[in-house]
Scaffold this motif. Structure first.
Motif, mmCIF file in Angstrom:
data_model
loop_
_atom_site.group_PDB
_atom_site.id
_atom_site.type_symbol
_atom_site.label_atom_id
_atom_site.label_comp_id
_atom_site.label_asym_id
_atom_site.label_seq_id
_atom_site.Cartn_x
_atom_site.Cartn_y
_atom_site.Cartn_z
ATOM 1 N N ILE A 6 0.864 -1.174 0.000
ATOM 2 C CA ILE A 6 0.000 0.000 0.000
ATOM 3 C C ILE A 6 0.907 1.232 0.000
ATOM 4 C CG2 ILE A 6 -1.744 1.287 1.296
ATOM 5 C CD1 ILE A 6 -2.479 -1.431 2.635
ATOM 6 N N SER A 7 0.635 2.188 -0.895
ATOM 7 C CA SER A 7 1.450 3.407 -0.938
ATOM 8 C C SER A 7 0.882 4.436 0.039
ATOM 9 C CB SER A 7 1.492 3.982 -2.353
ATOM 10 O OG SER A 7 0.197 4.277 -2.797
ATOM 11 N N VAL A 8 1.747 4.880 0.948
ATOM 12 C CA VAL A 8 1.371 5.824 1.997
ATOM 13 C C VAL A 8 2.251 7.057 1.881
ATOM 14 C CG1 VAL A 8 1.219 6.184 4.500
ATOM 15 C CG2 VAL A 8 0.705 3.926 3.536
ATOM 16 N N LEU A 9 1.616 8.221 1.847
ATOM 17 C CA LEU A 9 2.338 9.498 1.855
ATOM 18 C C LEU A 9 2.185 10.101 3.243
ATOM 19 C CD1 LEU A 9 3.767 11.981 0.663
ATOM 20 C CD2 LEU A 9 1.533 12.707 -0.249
ATOM 21 N N TYR A 10 3.324 10.371 3.904
ATOM 22 C CA TYR A 10 3.319 10.982 5.227
ATOM 23 C C TYR A 10 3.896 12.389 5.105
ATOM 24 C CZ TYR A 10 4.346 11.802 10.151
ATOM 25 O OH TYR A 10 4.410 12.335 11.421
ATOM 26 N N VAL A 11 3.112 13.382 5.541
ATOM 27 C CA VAL A 11 3.510 14.784 5.432
ATOM 28 C C VAL A 11 3.660 15.360 6.831
ATOM 29 C CG1 VAL A 11 2.959 17.023 4.400
ATOM 30 C CG2 VAL A 11 2.071 14.918 3.352
ATOM 31 N N ASP A 12 4.843 15.907 7.120
ATOM 32 C CA ASP A 12 5.121 16.486 8.435
ATOM 33 C C ASP A 12 6.289 17.456 8.271
ATOM 34 O OD1 ASP A 12 5.866 16.938 11.196
ATOM 35 O OD2 ASP A 12 4.868 15.055 11.700
ATOM 36 N N ASP A 13 6.235 18.561 8.969
ATOM 37 C CA ASP A 13 7.303 19.559 8.845
ATOM 38 C C ASP A 13 8.508 19.255 9.728
ATOM 39 O OD1 ASP A 13 5.609 20.212 11.085
ATOM 40 O OD2 ASP A 13 6.626 22.152 11.204
ATOM 41 N N GLU A 14 8.429 18.196 10.516
ATOM 42 C CA GLU A 14 9.552 17.833 11.377
ATOM 43 C C GLU A 14 10.291 16.640 10.774
ATOM 44 O OE1 GLU A 14 8.602 17.560 15.580
ATOM 45 O OE2 GLU A 14 6.861 18.871 15.240
ATOM 46 N N GLU A 15 11.527 16.863 10.395
ATOM 47 C CA GLU A 15 12.359 15.842 9.747
ATOM 48 C C GLU A 15 12.447 14.561 10.579
ATOM 49 O OE1 GLU A 15 14.511 14.343 6.643
ATOM 50 O OE2 GLU A 15 13.978 16.463 6.662
ATOM 51 N N ASN A 16 12.589 14.700 11.901
ATOM 52 C CA ASN A 16 12.689 13.515 12.765
ATOM 53 C C ASN A 16 11.444 12.641 12.667
ATOM 54 O OD1 ASN A 16 15.204 14.303 13.661
ATOM 55 N ND2 ASN A 16 14.430 15.264 15.527
ATOM 56 N N LYS A 30 4.689 0.975 1.204
ATOM 57 C CA LYS A 30 5.548 1.772 0.333
ATOM 58 C C LYS A 30 5.394 3.220 0.798
ATOM 59 C CE LYS A 30 6.621 2.629 -4.496
ATOM 60 N NZ LYS A 30 6.252 2.304 -5.887
ATOM 61 N N VAL A 31 6.355 3.699 1.567
ATOM 62 C CA VAL A 31 6.240 4.981 2.249
ATOM 63 C C VAL A 31 6.935 6.097 1.467
ATOM 64 C CG1 VAL A 31 6.796 6.266 4.355
ATOM 65 C CG2 VAL A 31 6.116 3.854 4.504
ATOM 66 N N PHE A 32 6.175 7.172 1.269
ATOM 67 C CA PHE A 32 6.708 8.411 0.710
ATOM 68 C C PHE A 32 6.592 9.458 1.809
ATOM 69 C CE2 PHE A 32 5.038 5.996 -2.808
ATOM 70 C CZ PHE A 32 5.980 6.145 -3.799
ATOM 71 N N THR A 33 7.586 10.336 1.916
ATOM 72 C CA THR A 33 7.521 11.388 2.926
ATOM 73 C C THR A 33 7.716 12.746 2.266
ATOM 74 O OG1 THR A 33 9.889 11.173 3.427
ATOM 75 C CG2 THR A 33 8.354 9.914 4.801
ATOM 76 N N ALA A 34 7.074 13.747 2.879
ATOM 77 C CA ALA A 34 7.207 15.122 2.393
ATOM 78 C C ALA A 34 7.257 16.047 3.601
ATOM 79 C CB ALA A 34 6.026 15.484 1.497
ATOM 80 N N ILE A 35 8.132 17.040 3.516
ATOM 81 C CA ILE A 35 8.316 17.963 4.637
ATOM 82 C C ILE A 35 7.358 19.147 4.579
ATOM 83 C CG2 ILE A 35 10.124 19.411 3.626
ATOM 84 C CD1 ILE A 35 11.449 18.714 6.617
ATOM 85 N N SER A 36 6.575 19.231 3.497
ATOM 86 C CA SER A 36 5.608 20.330 3.357
ATOM 87 C C SER A 36 4.494 19.906 2.409
ATOM 88 C CB SER A 36 6.296 21.578 2.786
ATOM 89 O OG SER A 36 6.687 21.339 1.440
ATOM 90 N N GLY A 37 3.417 20.659 2.444
ATOM 91 C CA GLY A 37 2.324 20.412 1.514
ATOM 92 C C GLY A 37 2.767 20.563 0.073
ATOM 93 N N THR A 38 3.637 21.518 -0.182
ATOM 94 C CA THR A 38 4.150 21.742 -1.536
ATOM 95 C C THR A 38 4.933 20.533 -2.031
ATOM 96 O OG1 THR A 38 4.289 24.111 -1.058
ATOM 97 C CG2 THR A 38 5.528 23.311 -2.952
ATOM 98 N N ASP A 39 5.800 19.989 -1.174
ATOM 99 C CA ASP A 39 6.550 18.782 -1.551
ATOM 100 C C ASP A 39 5.620 17.593 -1.748
ATOM 101 O OD1 ASP A 39 8.884 20.228 -1.430
ATOM 102 O OD2 ASP A 39 9.601 19.335 0.438
ATOM 103 N N GLU A 46 3.642 12.510 -9.150
ATOM 104 C CA GLU A 46 4.559 11.507 -9.693
ATOM 105 C C GLU A 46 4.230 10.065 -9.308
ATOM 106 O OE1 GLU A 46 8.397 12.794 -8.350
ATOM 107 O OE2 GLU A 46 8.241 14.731 -9.366
ATOM 108 N N HIS A 47 3.452 9.869 -8.238
ATOM 109 C CA HIS A 47 3.220 8.509 -7.730
ATOM 110 C C HIS A 47 1.744 8.308 -7.385
ATOM 111 C CE1 HIS A 47 7.561 7.955 -7.324
ATOM 112 N NE2 HIS A 47 7.595 9.163 -6.786
ATOM 113 N N PRO A 48 1.227 7.110 -7.661
ATOM 114 C CA PRO A 48 -0.149 6.819 -7.235
ATOM 115 C C PRO A 48 -0.166 6.536 -5.728
ATOM 116 C CG PRO A 48 0.791 4.933 -8.384
ATOM 117 C CD PRO A 48 1.814 6.027 -8.443
ATOM 118 N N ILE A 49 -0.815 7.392 -4.983
ATOM 119 C CA ILE A 49 -0.861 7.287 -3.527
ATOM 120 C C ILE A 49 -2.255 6.826 -3.100
ATOM 121 C CG2 ILE A 49 -0.673 8.577 -1.352
ATOM 122 C CD1 ILE A 49 2.022 8.256 -2.806
ATOM 123 N N VAL A 50 -2.288 5.886 -2.173
ATOM 124 C CA VAL A 50 -3.558 5.343 -1.683
ATOM 125 C C VAL A 50 -3.960 5.976 -0.355
ATOM 126 C CG1 VAL A 50 -4.703 3.234 -0.898
ATOM 127 C CG2 VAL A 50 -3.231 3.167 -2.905
#
Length: 154
Positions: A6-16, A30-39, A46-50
């Protein structure tokens, strides 16, 4: 469940938090991370996120704002709001504006996150099946209307 992760996008402004989330769940999902809403928007392009899990309190764009912004272009992913603050206004706004599936509190509990992701994935599959069924029904309806018009004209 399928054999594909399952593709999961986790968005958080804290790198840790991004590193911790990826370390905890990368084997199972299948984890994708982004440090901001823009990212995160770039990842969605670019990726199909569930499943999308986003922190509420971020500079520039709150989690609710992000979820509301993506809703029109990306309506299918299940949306989960994560926050360390008991902010009822944000929760209500997330439900109404961001159409969230679930609300989680920080610090997150790994078992709870897994349970919520799995429940969200099941709902995602149900929604997908319903959409496919409705699409087939619409095609059948169009064909029946065409046949009826042909019969009425002859």
């Amino acid at each position: 469940m399928t054999s594909e992760k399952i593709s999961v996008l986790y968005v958080d402004d804290e790198e840790n938090n991004l590193v911790s989330f990826k370390a905890a769940f990368r084997i199972k999902y299948k984890v994708f991370t982004a440090i901001s809403g823009t990212d995160a928007l770039k990842i969605l392009e670019e990726h199909p996120i569930v499943i999308i899990i986003t922190d509420q309190r971020m500079p520039g764009m709150t989690g609710v704002d992000f979820l509301g912004q993506i809703l029109e272009k990306y309506p299918d992913p299940m949306r989960i709001l994560l926050t360390g603050y008991a902010d009822m206004v944000a929760i209500v706004e997330a439900i109404n504006k961001g159409k969230i599936f679930h609300y989680l509190t920080k610090p997150w509990n790994e078992d709870e996150v897994i349970s919520v992701i799995n429940a969200a994935y099941q709902k995602y599959l149900e929604n997908k099946l319903l959409k496919e069924t409705n699409d087939k029904l619409a095609v059948s309806n169009d064909q029946l209307e065409f046949m009826l018009r042909q019969r009425l004209l002859s």
